[in-house]
Design a protein around this motif. Sequence first.
Motif, PDB file in Angstrom:
ATOM      1  N   LYS A  76      47.034  -2.868  32.874  1.00  9.03           N
ATOM      2  CA  LYS A  76      47.369  -3.179  34.261  1.00  9.03           C
ATOM      3  C   LYS A  76      48.795  -2.741  34.583  1.00  9.03           C
ATOM      4  N   LYS A  77      49.730  -3.021  33.675  1.00  8.21           N
ATOM      5  CA  LYS A  77      51.129  -2.613  33.888  1.00  8.21           C
ATOM      6  C   LYS A  77      51.235  -1.100  33.968  1.00  8.21           C
ATOM      7  N   PHE A  78      50.544  -0.403  33.074  1.00  9.63           N
ATOM      8  CA  PHE A  78      50.594   1.056  33.065  1.00  9.63           C
ATOM      9  C   PHE A  78      50.088   1.612  34.381  1.00  9.63           C
ATOM     10  N   TRP A  79      48.931   1.150  34.831  1.00 10.70           N
ATOM     11  CA  TRP A  79      48.366   1.660  36.086  1.00 10.70           C
ATOM     12  C   TRP A  79      49.257   1.324  37.278  1.00 10.70           C
ATOM     13  N   THR A  80      49.833   0.132  37.278  1.00 12.80           N
ATOM     14  CA  THR A  80      50.707  -0.265  38.395  1.00 12.80           C
ATOM     15  C   THR A  80      51.944   0.615  38.444  1.00 12.80           C
ATOM     16  N   ARG A  81      52.573   0.846  37.278  1.00  9.96           N
ATOM     17  CA  ARG A  81      53.748   1.722  37.237  1.00  9.96           C
ATOM     18  C   ARG A  81      53.421   3.108  37.761  1.00  9.96           C
ATOM     19  N   ARG A  82      52.333   3.667  37.309  1.00  9.76           N
ATOM     20  CA  ARG A  82      51.993   5.041  37.679  1.00  9.76           C
ATOM     21  C   ARG A  82      51.591   5.133  39.148  1.00  9.76           C
ATOM     22  N   PHE A  83      50.877   4.118  39.644  1.00  7.46           N
ATOM     23  CA  PHE A  83      50.476   4.143  41.056  1.00  7.46           C
ATOM     24  C   PHE A  83      51.706   4.151  41.957  1.00  7.46           C
ATOM     25  N   PHE A  84      52.653   3.275  41.685  1.00 10.79           N
ATOM     26  CA  PHE A  84      53.827   3.191  42.549  1.00 10.79           C
ATOM     27  C   PHE A  84      54.816   4.320  42.297  1.00 10.79           C
ATOM     28  N   ARG A  85      54.636   5.041  41.202  1.00 13.28           N
ATOM     29  CA  ARG A  85      55.426   6.265  40.996  1.00 13.28           C
ATOM     30  C   ARG A  85      54.904   7.399  41.872  1.00 13.28           C
ATOM     31  N   ILE A  86      53.587   7.436  42.070  1.00 12.65           N
ATOM     32  CA  ILE A  86      52.944   8.566  42.743  1.00 12.65           C
ATOM     33  C   ILE A  86      52.603   8.270  44.207  1.00 12.65           C
ATOM     34  N   ALA A  87      52.029   7.107  44.457  1.00 10.60           N
ATOM     35  CA  ALA A  87      51.349   6.862  45.726  1.00 10.60           C
ATOM     36  C   ALA A  87      52.243   6.745  46.960  1.00 10.60           C
ATOM     37  N   SER A 135      38.683   9.753  50.676  1.00  9.62           N
ATOM     38  CA  SER A 135      38.712  10.302  49.312  1.00  9.62           C
ATOM     39  C   SER A 135      40.139  10.593  48.867  1.00  9.62           C
ATOM     40  N   HIS A 136      41.010  10.937  49.812  1.00  7.15           N
ATOM     41  CA  HIS A 136      42.400  11.180  49.462  1.00  7.15           C
ATOM     42  C   HIS A 136      43.184   9.883  49.302  1.00  7.15           C
ATOM     43  N   ILE A 137      42.911   8.900  50.129  1.00  5.07           N
ATOM     44  CA  ILE A 137      43.575   7.609  49.976  1.00  5.07           C
ATOM     45  C   ILE A 137      43.211   6.967  48.633  1.00  5.07           C
ATOM     46  N   SER A 138      41.957   7.114  48.232  1.00  3.08           N
ATOM     47  CA  SER A 138      41.464   6.503  46.996  1.00  3.08           C
ATOM     48  C   SER A 138      41.685   7.366  45.767  1.00  3.08           C
ATOM     49  N   PHE A 139      42.195   8.584  45.962  1.00  8.03           N
ATOM     50  CA  PHE A 139      42.426   9.549  44.877  1.00  8.03           C
ATOM     51  C   PHE A 139      41.134   9.976  44.185  1.00  8.03           C
ATOM     52  N   THR A 140      40.010   9.847  44.858  1.00  6.23           N
ATOM     53  CA  THR A 140      38.744  10.288  44.271  1.00  6.23           C
ATOM     54  C   THR A 140      38.416  11.732  44.643  1.00  6.23           C
ATOM     55  N   PHE A 141      39.232  12.343  45.503  1.00  2.00           N
ATOM     56  CA  PHE A 141      38.930  13.683  45.993  1.00  2.00           C
ATOM     57  C   PHE A 141      38.876  14.711  44.861  1.00  2.00           C
ATOM     58  N   GLY A 142      39.589  14.453  43.766  1.00  2.00           N
ATOM     59  CA  GLY A 142      39.599  15.413  42.668  1.00  2.00           C
ATOM     60  C   GLY A 142      38.261  15.599  41.994  1.00  2.00           C
ATOM     61  N   PHE A 143      37.363  14.628  42.161  1.00  2.00           N
ATOM     62  CA  PHE A 143      36.020  14.730  41.581  1.00  2.00           C
ATOM     63  C   PHE A 143      35.054  15.485  42.492  1.00  2.00           C
ATOM     64  N   LEU A 144      35.469  15.736  43.728  1.00  2.00           N
ATOM     65  CA  LEU A 144      34.561  16.276  44.738  1.00  2.00           C
ATOM     66  C   LEU A 144      34.947  17.712  45.073  1.00  2.00           C
ATOM     67  N   LYS A 361      62.055   6.446  45.523  1.00  2.27           N
ATOM     68  CA  LYS A 361      62.726   5.411  44.729  1.00  2.27           C
ATOM     69  C   LYS A 361      62.356   3.991  45.183  1.00  2.27           C
ATOM     70  N   PRO A 362      62.346   3.716  46.492  1.00  3.32           N
ATOM     71  CA  PRO A 362      61.900   2.373  46.900  1.00  3.32           C
ATOM     72  C   PRO A 362      60.474   2.065  46.457  1.00  3.32           C
ATOM     73  N   GLY A 363      59.605   3.082  46.437  1.00  2.50           N
ATOM     74  CA  GLY A 363      58.245   2.866  45.958  1.00  2.50           C
ATOM     75  C   GLY A 363      58.217   2.482  44.496  1.00  2.50           C
ATOM     76  N   ILE A 364      59.028   3.157  43.690  1.00  2.00           N
ATOM     77  CA  ILE A 364      59.126   2.822  42.264  1.00  2.00           C
ATOM     78  C   ILE A 364      59.658   1.406  42.083  1.00  2.00           C
ATOM     79  N   GLN A 365      60.687   1.062  42.857  1.00  2.00           N
ATOM     80  CA  GLN A 365      61.270  -0.277  42.762  1.00  2.00           C
ATOM     81  C   GLN A 365      60.270  -1.356  43.175  1.00  2.00           C
TER      82      GLN A 365
END
Length: 382
Positions: A76-87, A135-144, A361-365
């Motif tokens: 959960k921590k890993f996914w949360t860190r990466r989501f807020f790094r990218i999203a 599909s872009h909001i959910s990041f599922t577009f890469g499968f389509l 940076k605010p997103g990461i924080q």
Amino acid sequence: MQSTRGWSTELEGLRGFASLWVVLGHICILVHSSIPILSMPKIGVDLFILLSGYLMAKNYIERQQKEPWASGATIKKFWTRRFFRIAPLYYFLLIIAMIYGPWFGEMRDVIAQFYPSTATETSRYSDQSFINIISHISFTFGFLPTYGFNTVLPDWSIGLEMQFYMLFPFIMLLTLRFGYIPTLLMIMLLCTIGRFALSSYYDAFSMPSLILIKLHMFIAGMFLAEAVRKKQLSYVLLALIAPLVSAIMNIRMGKIELVFEAAMIIGMAMVLWQYKSDAKMEKLMKLPRAILTNRISTWLGDVSYSVYLLHLLIVIPVIAILLRDHHLDAISAPLRVAVVSGICLPLTYGLASLLYRYVEKPGIQLGKRILAPRPAPTGTVS
């Protein structure tokens, strides 16, 4: 476990030059200028992929004592860190790309009128359909295949990255069960088999936004992380299997790209390796490391994600306007690259610096605050 801390600065420099390579490569393509190596931005994207695999494995291993891999909280921590790094930055620019997509499509059509060989399906820029947005909001577009490359942003690789993040904790759990080398080699093999078992699905993607097409390059980065950590060249050799997998898959990869995949793997290993202070390689790597760790290079690394996501929103209209209104096509190809770069690089890096400071940076924080332990409630005294 041995740690490889202290090498992040070189990685920042590599990331910064990778993003600059992509920007200049797209400029070369759009002004119809074939400059050897520079005009192949997808090699720069492969460097991003290697760096991502390296950093994810390095950081996950270093945190293993504090964040056990088998713990659901760790995942959960890993996914949360990466989501807020990218999203956060991605969503901000996605809104712009979706709202003004039709205009960017018009600008891209202008470029194609002058250089038909650069033409692309510009209707994808103007696709404001519900499924494209969701599909872009959910990041599922890469499968389509229809939506994997369907905005003005170069976000096919962002979807790819998010797919890797989703799989990564489970890959690491498998390494605990079956071993690091057998697990990663087996995954490479399965992706290769998938190329032939699902050939029509693989071929349907105009860009390699599907994780199965590029997972072997992430794994090469993971092998490099272990090579540096354990100081074992055998892991570098295992990483070099990745270009061979690319050749077998044969999905829009030329010989030059394959050579550069191998060269980047070897180059990363040479730069990141920890040599003895009196070793010849330590002296040989002094200059490359100095270049990668100077203040300009590390700044390029800081803003690299913002630059990567933003640049086409600037490059496409600038080139279109210069072609339509200022006869850019009348000058030589190298001069076209120089003129466009002279205009677009300051604009892109200036705006990217603002995005990095006020959005990225605010997103990461925000992600860090969400993960921060909450103070225990204090009891009341009667």
